[in-house]
Design a protein around this motif. Structure first.
Motif, PDB file in Angstrom:
ATOM      1  N   LEU A   1       0.851  -1.187   0.000  1.00 42.31           N
ATOM      2  CA  LEU A   1       0.000   0.000   0.000  1.00 42.31           C
ATOM      3  C   LEU A   1       0.887   1.237   0.000  1.00 42.31           C
ATOM      4  CD1 LEU A   1      -2.841   1.264   0.259  1.00 42.31           C
ATOM      5  CD2 LEU A   1      -2.580   1.052   2.749  1.00 42.31           C
ATOM      6  N   ILE A   2       0.609   2.172  -0.913  1.00 37.24           N
ATOM      7  CA  ILE A   2       1.423   3.375  -1.052  1.00 37.24           C
ATOM      8  C   ILE A   2       0.494   4.582  -0.944  1.00 37.24           C
ATOM      9  CG2 ILE A   2       3.183   4.521  -2.436  1.00 37.24           C
ATOM     10  CD1 ILE A   2       3.490   1.862  -3.987  1.00 37.24           C
ATOM     11  N   LEU A   3       0.700   5.379   0.110  1.00 34.85           N
ATOM     12  CA  LEU A   3      -0.195   6.482   0.431  1.00 34.85           C
ATOM     13  C   LEU A   3       0.431   7.802   0.000  1.00 34.85           C
ATOM     14  CD1 LEU A   3      -1.141   5.302   4.037  1.00 34.85           C
ATOM     15  CD2 LEU A   3      -2.453   4.947   1.927  1.00 34.85           C
ATOM     16  N   GLY A   4      -0.021   8.327  -1.123  1.00 33.96           N
ATOM     17  CA  GLY A   4       0.487   9.603  -1.591  1.00 33.96           C
ATOM     18  C   GLY A   4      -0.290  10.770  -1.012  1.00 33.96           C
ATOM     19  N   SER A   5       0.191  11.980  -1.270  1.00 32.06           N
ATOM     20  CA  SER A   5      -0.505  13.167  -0.769  1.00 32.06           C
ATOM     21  C   SER A   5      -1.840  13.360  -1.453  1.00 32.06           C
ATOM     22  CB  SER A   5       0.378  14.406  -0.968  1.00 32.06           C
ATOM     23  OG  SER A   5       0.710  14.563  -2.342  1.00 32.06           O
ATOM     24  N   ARG A   6      -1.935  12.907  -2.693  1.00 37.89           N
ATOM     25  CA  ARG A   6      -3.190  13.051  -3.437  1.00 37.89           C
ATOM     26  C   ARG A   6      -3.828  11.716  -3.787  1.00 37.89           C
ATOM     27  NH1 ARG A   6      -2.124  17.972  -7.818  1.00 37.89           N
ATOM     28  NH2 ARG A   6      -1.565  19.589  -6.277  1.00 37.89           N
TER      29      ARG A   6
END
Length: 319
Positions: free
Chosen positions: A31-36
Motif C-alpha cells: 500500500l502506497i499512500l500519496g498526498s493526493r
C-alpha cells in the motif's frame, strides 16, 4: 502493517509505503499512500478478497481514504484475485503488465493457471497497461517497471531508485522465486528467469518487498540462492517438473484446507497441470503420483496426514 508483521524492515521503508504481509495462498500487498492518490500493488487470492478489503480499511492502512489505483506485478490468481472486489468497492483504476493484457482480455484460463491448475480468480476489468521500463508515480514516488519474466513471462517488478526499494513480486523471494513451469526442449522460461535475476542484480537495492514472505535486505545473498536453484533446474528438467507439481498441490491444499487421501489420485488425473506434467516428465500412475507427492511434502514438513485426510502443516511450500 500486516496480517503478519513487516518489521524490522517497515522502519526502513518510506513513510508512505506499508506492507501487508500475507501467506502462500495470498500474495503480499504493498500500500502506497500519496498526498493526493493512493495505490496498492497486488490484491491476493479471490477466496480472501473480503479479508483483503478489511485489511485495507484498517485505520493504519487506508482508513477513510479511497483506493485510487491497483497495480499488479503479474496476473496469477494469488496476486489478482482481489482485483474485482477492490475495483467494485473503490472504483479504482486497475493497471496490469502489458504482456498480461491479452490473457486477461480473453480470460485465458490455461495461461493464467486457473482451471489448468485448479485455481480460481474472479474475472476483472483493467483500465490501463504498464509497459516494461515505463516510469510511473505511486505515492509521490517514481517507480520503474522492470521486466522479470520466468515464473510469469509478462511479469513486472517495481523499483524506486530514490528509496532503494524493490517490489519484486514472484521474481525474487528471500529464499527462491515463484515456481517455473517445466518445458520440453529449449528451457525458455529458465533462461528468462536468469536474465530477470541478472537485471535485478544491477539495481541499487536496500530493501526487497517480495510477493511472499517478509521484506528483506541483503539482496545479494537472495540472488546467490536464486541463481543456484536455477542452475539445479537447468541441470535436471525433471527437477523443475517435480517442484512444479509439489507447488501446485500445496497451493490447492492451502485453499481447500484438507483433501481426502483416497480421492487424491482421481483429483490428480482430472486436473490438466498434474496429468500433463506427469505424463511428459515422470510417467507415474495416478496412485503412484499421489503417493510420491504426499510423501515428499510430508518429508518437507509442508503437510500432515490425519484421519484419511492431508492438511497443510503451516505456511506451505510454494517455493
Amino acid at each position: 502493517m500486516a496480517a503478519g508483521s513487516a518489521d524490522p524492515y517497515q522502519s526502513k521503508l518510506p513513510a508512505q509505503v506499508r506492507v501487508i504481509v500475507r501467506d502462500w495462498l495470498n500474495s503480499n500487498s504493498v500500500l502506497i499512500l500519496g498526498s493526493r492518490e493512493t495505490a496498492l500493488i497486488d490484491s491476493g487470492y479471490s477466496a480472501c478478497a473480503g479479508e483483503t478489503l478489511r485489511l485495507l480499511q484498517r485505520p493504519e492502512a487506508l482508513g477513510a481514504r479511497r483506493l485510487d489505483r491497483l497495480v499488479n506485478t503479474h496476473c496469477h490468481s494469488d496476486h489478482v484475485g482481489g482485483n474485482a472486489v477492490l475495483r467494485g468497492a473503490y472504483r479504482c483504476r486497475v493497471s496490469i503488465p502489458q504482456g498480461e493484457a491479452p490473457l486477461v482480455a480473453r480470460w485465458d484460463s490455461r495461461a493464467l493457471w486457473l482451471d489448468y491448475a485448479d485455481q480460481y480468480c474472479d474475472p476483472f476489468l483493467y483500465d490501463e497497461v504498464i509497459a516494461p521500463s515505463e516510469r510511473l508515480i505511486l505515492g509521490d514516488l517514481e517507480w520503474e517497471a522492470i521486466p522479470v519474466p520466468g515464473h510469469d513471462m509478462g511479469a513486472l517488478a517495481f523499483y524506486c531508485e530514490e528509496a532503494r526499494l524493490l517490489v519484486s513480486g514472484d521474481a525474487l523471494w528471500e529464499r527462491g522465486f515463484g515456481v517455473i513451469a517445466p518445458e520440453s526442449g529449449e528451457p525458455v522460461r529458465l533462461k528468462a528467469a536468469r536474465q530477470a535475476l541478472e537485471t535485478l542484480a544491477r539495481l541499487d537495492v536496500e530493501t526487497v518487498i517480495p510477493g511472499h514472505g517478509l521484506p528483506f535486505g541483503n539482496m545479494e545473498a537472495a540472488l546467490e540462492r536464486a541463481f543456484k536453484r536455477l542452475e539445479a533446474f537447468q541441470a535436471d528438467p525433471t527437477r523443475t517438473a517435480r517442484h512444479f507439481l509439489k507447488a501446485m498441490l500445496m497451493f490447492a491444499l492451502l485453499e481447500k484446507r484438507r483433501m481426502a487421501l483416497a480421492a487424491l489420485p482421481t483429483y490428480l488425473e482430472a486436473v490438466d497441470a498434474y496429468q500433463e506434467v506427469n505424463r511428459r516428465f515422470l510417467g507415474l500412475s495416478p496412485a503412484g503420483l499421489a503417493e510420491w507427492l504426499v510423501a515428499e511434502l510430508e518429508r518437507m514438513g509442508a503437510l500432515t496426514r490425519r484421519g484419511g485426510f492431508i492438511y497443510p502443516a503451516a505456511a506451505g511450500a510454494r517455493g
